[in-house]
Enzyme design. Structure first.
Site, PDB file in Angstrom:
ATOM      1  N   GLU A 181      10.820  18.498  -3.289  1.00 23.60           N
ATOM      2  CA  GLU A 181       9.953  18.763  -2.136  1.00 23.60           C
ATOM      3  C   GLU A 181      10.228  17.765  -1.009  1.00 23.60           C
ATOM      4  O   GLU A 181      10.340  16.558  -1.241  1.00 23.60           O
ATOM      5  CB  GLU A 181       8.500  18.661  -2.594  1.00 23.60           C
ATOM      6  CG  GLU A 181       7.458  18.900  -1.523  1.00 23.60           C
ATOM      7  CD  GLU A 181       6.039  18.777  -2.068  1.00 23.60           C
ATOM      8  OE1 GLU A 181       5.104  19.084  -1.323  1.00 23.60           O
ATOM      9  OE2 GLU A 181       5.877  18.371  -3.241  1.00 23.60           O
ATOM     10  N   LYS A 185       4.833  26.322   1.145  1.00 21.10           N
ATOM     11  CA  LYS A 185       3.828  25.877   0.176  1.00 21.10           C
ATOM     12  C   LYS A 185       2.474  26.486   0.531  1.00 21.10           C
ATOM     13  O   LYS A 185       2.027  26.408   1.685  1.00 21.10           O
ATOM     14  CB  LYS A 185       3.758  24.351   0.184  1.00 21.10           C
ATOM     15  CG  LYS A 185       2.901  23.732  -0.891  1.00 21.10           C
ATOM     16  CD  LYS A 185       3.060  22.204  -0.863  1.00 21.10           C
ATOM     17  CE  LYS A 185       2.304  21.510  -1.954  1.00 21.10           C
ATOM     18  NZ  LYS A 185       2.549  20.038  -1.968  1.00 21.10           N
ATOM     19  N   CYS A 193       5.488  22.423  -5.634  1.00 22.98           N
ATOM     20  CA  CYS A 193       4.591  21.445  -6.245  1.00 22.98           C
ATOM     21  C   CYS A 193       3.196  22.003  -6.577  1.00 22.98           C
ATOM     22  O   CYS A 193       3.007  22.667  -7.583  1.00 22.98           O
ATOM     23  CB  CYS A 193       4.498  20.202  -5.361  1.00 22.98           C
ATOM     24  SG  CYS A 193       3.979  18.717  -6.273  1.00 22.98           S
ATOM     25  N   GLY A 249       3.569 -17.600  -4.965  1.00 24.30           N
ATOM     26  CA  GLY A 249       2.948 -18.792  -5.510  1.00 24.30           C
ATOM     27  C   GLY A 249       2.824 -18.670  -7.015  1.00 24.30           C
ATOM     28  O   GLY A 249       2.276 -17.684  -7.519  1.00 24.30           O
ATOM     29  N   LEU A 250       3.348 -19.657  -7.743  1.00 28.39           N
ATOM     30  CA  LEU A 250       3.309 -19.650  -9.200  1.00 28.39           C
ATOM     31  C   LEU A 250       2.282 -20.674  -9.649  1.00 28.39           C
ATOM     32  O   LEU A 250       2.492 -21.879  -9.532  1.00 28.39           O
ATOM     33  CB  LEU A 250       4.697 -19.975  -9.760  1.00 28.39           C
ATOM     34  CG  LEU A 250       4.915 -19.803 -11.257  1.00 28.39           C
ATOM     35  CD1 LEU A 250       4.575 -18.391 -11.713  1.00 28.39           C
ATOM     36  CD2 LEU A 250       6.365 -20.139 -11.623  1.00 28.39           C
ATOM     37  N   GLY A 288      -0.899 -19.388 -14.097  1.00 29.51           N
ATOM     38  CA  GLY A 288      -1.719 -18.325 -14.666  1.00 29.51           C
ATOM     39  C   GLY A 288      -0.904 -17.093 -14.997  1.00 29.51           C
ATOM     40  O   GLY A 288       0.270 -16.964 -14.623  1.00 29.51           O
ATOM     41  N   ILE A 289      -1.544 -16.149 -15.666  1.00 27.96           N
ATOM     42  CA  ILE A 289      -0.824 -14.991 -16.193  1.00 27.96           C
ATOM     43  C   ILE A 289      -0.418 -14.003 -15.097  1.00 27.96           C
ATOM     44  O   ILE A 289       0.643 -13.369 -15.180  1.00 27.96           O
ATOM     45  CB  ILE A 289      -1.664 -14.292 -17.282  1.00 27.96           C
ATOM     46  CG1 ILE A 289      -0.809 -13.304 -18.076  1.00 27.96           C
ATOM     47  CG2 ILE A 289      -2.912 -13.638 -16.690  1.00 27.96           C
ATOM     48  CD1 ILE A 289      -1.484 -12.794 -19.329  1.00 27.96           C
ATOM     49  N   SER A 323       0.459 -14.483 -11.769  1.00 31.78           N
ATOM     50  CA  SER A 323       1.654 -14.881 -11.028  1.00 31.78           C
ATOM     51  C   SER A 323       2.872 -14.934 -11.941  1.00 31.78           C
ATOM     52  O   SER A 323       3.998 -14.657 -11.504  1.00 31.78           O
ATOM     53  CB  SER A 323       1.441 -16.227 -10.334  1.00 31.78           C
ATOM     54  OG  SER A 323       1.149 -17.254 -11.255  1.00 31.78           O
ATOM     55  N   THR A 345      -0.160 -11.578  -5.837  1.00 29.17           N
ATOM     56  CA  THR A 345      -0.291 -11.602  -7.293  1.00 29.17           C
ATOM     57  C   THR A 345      -1.702 -11.268  -7.778  1.00 29.17           C
ATOM     58  O   THR A 345      -2.029 -11.499  -8.945  1.00 29.17           O
ATOM     59  CB  THR A 345       0.120 -12.984  -7.843  1.00 29.17           C
ATOM     60  OG1 THR A 345      -0.751 -13.988  -7.317  1.00 29.17           O
ATOM     61  CG2 THR A 345       1.560 -13.325  -7.450  1.00 29.17           C
TER      62      THR A 345
END
Length: 542
Positions: free
Chosen positions: A36, A107, A143, A291-292, A295-296, A298, A398
């Site tokens: 489409e 359509k 579709c 930014g790291l 934490g889980i 990032s 993040t």
């Protein structure tokens, strides 16, 4: 031909289509089918209001048709409506043969729910007819025209009911069917209902690739008249499938692909990686920064970015404050080493103290509160954006969906970014996806996954200080956001009335923040962004 298109890139899209036509022609195929709006990419949105854009679509279709001699192609494109009444264009499937457009199917059913708003631009098609290729009579739809098979149908017409009167031998559906982690299964159920209703085999062609927030997973399908999958296209990759109708009865059926928790997270990972890769590739960017924190969230985004762009194109910035724990740095450094991304440490304690000193007169005799917490997040956002501006990085956001839902984020701070990678992933799914990524070896340090979540913006802070446990919170959010349940229904499912009302009020009160969030890669049935339109100034549950 299951291809990855680029909105408005007529040269690239046309070249891909023409190359596939040549490949099919060399293989002695009679017919090749594309998705489409293949010629312009989906969704082109208000580009459709520009006459020049529609003109380029038309000229591209005519150029492609020149290559259709001895072979027929079906290509999706906007097509001008010749009538004075109604919208100016159709969302159409163009049948190209003998060097020209030989047939057009517009359509009929134009979706206006979730991420779709097709009636804004397109007129609904009427009086579509079947067409014939080498003696095979084909019922062609676009579709949504096959999706009116739910128990509670959205539309009052069924386009195939008219086409079946012409006694077609096969159905073909060209689609732009976006990914969510439930949709592949739902899609198959709908297609199989059509086959059982009309007793015809079906060829279904989807597209693949990402257009900012909307992700297409591919998964094109060929069904026989018994509603059995004969061929299933690749997911999250381009594919080229040759199918011989004459040998269909002899073909061995492939094993069914069941939806399990395992492949659900495999699909989510593939979808997010594709989303990052296409956002950067189609925008002409190469390098990402983020930014790291230790934490889980990032950590997960860093892994996905490295897989999408290559570790050499990802730069992680560690920005500890006086409130950061020592393991936030050490865990981040292990992750950086595991992935091979570049990194640097930019402490913010001194900058934070300078701000506090500057505000000392105004803040005198006030207690430390969320203001000082937000100040730290905004300092980090300023540093990341400065590096982004100076070196041409794109900042990846993040924030997860749980945080975005309840406003657990700082505008112009940790909500900064050009793209929100996991903004449609609840915190419990973040944990599950990290476990999936670590299934064979420890990519994300175990301590990042197991330590209690914390923003580390004040001493000994934990997310649980101000939020319920994430498995409880996410269940309430899922019922409210994805399933649109009332407070009473959610309370009946086992949650206290006080907690439910508190959470739902937080969701509604923080809509203004989500209005200013970066685009979010959509992987659920109801993501924040264009698919969930809520008023800012409202009193519901307020």
């Amino acid at each position: 031909a299951q291809l990855n298109y680029h909105i408005g890139n007529f040269e690239s899209n046309s070249a891909k289509i023409i190359d596939a036509i040549k490949k099919a022609s060399d293989a002695k195929c009679d017919l090749i089918v594309f998705a489409e709006l293949a010629v312009c990419g989906y969704p082109p949105l208000d580009f459709l209001d520009y006459k020049d854009f529609i003109g380029r679509c038309t000229s591209s279709i005519n150029k492609i048709a020149e290559h259709c001699k001895g072979i027929t192609a079906i290509v999706g494109a906007p097509v001008p409506n010749p009538e004075l009444n109604g919208k100016n264009i159709f969302n159409a499937a163009c049948v190209l043969s003998d060097g020209k457009v030989s047939h057009v199917v517009a359509k009929t059913l134009l979706p206006t729910y979730d991420v779709f708003d097709e009636y804004r631009w397109f007129e609904s098609g009427k009086n579509n007819k079947c067409f014939t290729v080498n003696g095979c009579r084909i019922a062609l739809t676009v579709c949504e025209d096959l999706w009116n098979m739910d128990d509670d149908p959205l539309y009052t017409s069924w386009p195939m009911d008219a086409l079946i009167e012409e006694q077609p031998q096969i159905m073909i559906n060209i689609a732009a069917s976006p990914f969510n982690y439930l949709h592949a299964g739902d899609r198959k159920k709908i297609l199989e209902k059509n086959i059982r209703q009309y007793h015809l085999p079906l060829i279904y062609v989807n597209q693949v690739g990402a257009h900012t927030d909307i992700l297409f997973d591919g998964g094109s399908l060929v069904y026989n008249a018994n509603a059995e999958i004969v061929v299933e296209g690749k997911y999250f990759e381009e594919d080229f499938i040759i199918y011989d109708v004459d040998t269909e009865a002899k073909r061995e059926l492939p094993a069914k692909k069941e939806v399990t928790a395992f492949n659900r997270y495999s699909w989510i990972e593939d979808a997010l990686v594709m989303g990052i890769r296409d956002y950067f590739g189609k925008m002409g960017f190469k390098k990402a920064i983020l930014g790291l924190s230790g934490g889980i969230d990032s950590a997960l985004v860093t892994v996905l970015a490295a897989r999408a762009l290559g570790a050499e194109n990802v730069h992680a910035v560690l920005m500890p404050s006086q409130f950061s724990s020592s393991h936030s740095i050490s865990d981040s450094e292990v992750l950086v080493k595991n992935l091979g991304v570049s990194s640097e440490v930019l402490p913010i304690s001194g900058i934070y103290d300078t701000y506090i000193s500057s505000l000392e007169k105004d803040f005198r005799n006030t207690a430390f509160d969320v203001t000082e917490e937000n100040l730290q997040a905004r300092i980090r956002g300023v540093l990341l954006m400065a590096l982004s501006n100076k070196f041409g990085y794109i900042l990846l956001n993040t924030s997860n969906k749980s945080e975005l839902a309840v406003g657990y984020g700082t505008l112009y701070g940790d909500m900064c970014g050009g793209l929100s990678v996991i903004g449609d992933l609840y915190k419990t799914d973040v944990f599950a996806l990290c476990r999936y990524i670590n299934r064979n070896k420890e990519v994300i340090p175990e301590n990042i996954i197991t330590k209690p979540p914390s923003a580390e913006l004040r001493p000994d802070q934990k997310d649980s200080d101000s939020l319920p446990a994430y498995d409880v919170l996410d269940d309430i959010l899922l019922q409210y956001i994805e399933e649109a349940k009332s407070p009473g229904e959610i309370i009946k499912s086992g949650h206290s009335d006080e907690l439910v009302m508190r959470v739902l009020k937080m969701v509604n009160r923080n809509e203004y923040k989500r209005y200013q969030a970066p685009p979010i890669l959509r992987i659920s049935p109801k993501a924040f962004g264009r698919g969930r339109r809520m008023p800012l100034v409202a009193k519901y549950l307020g």
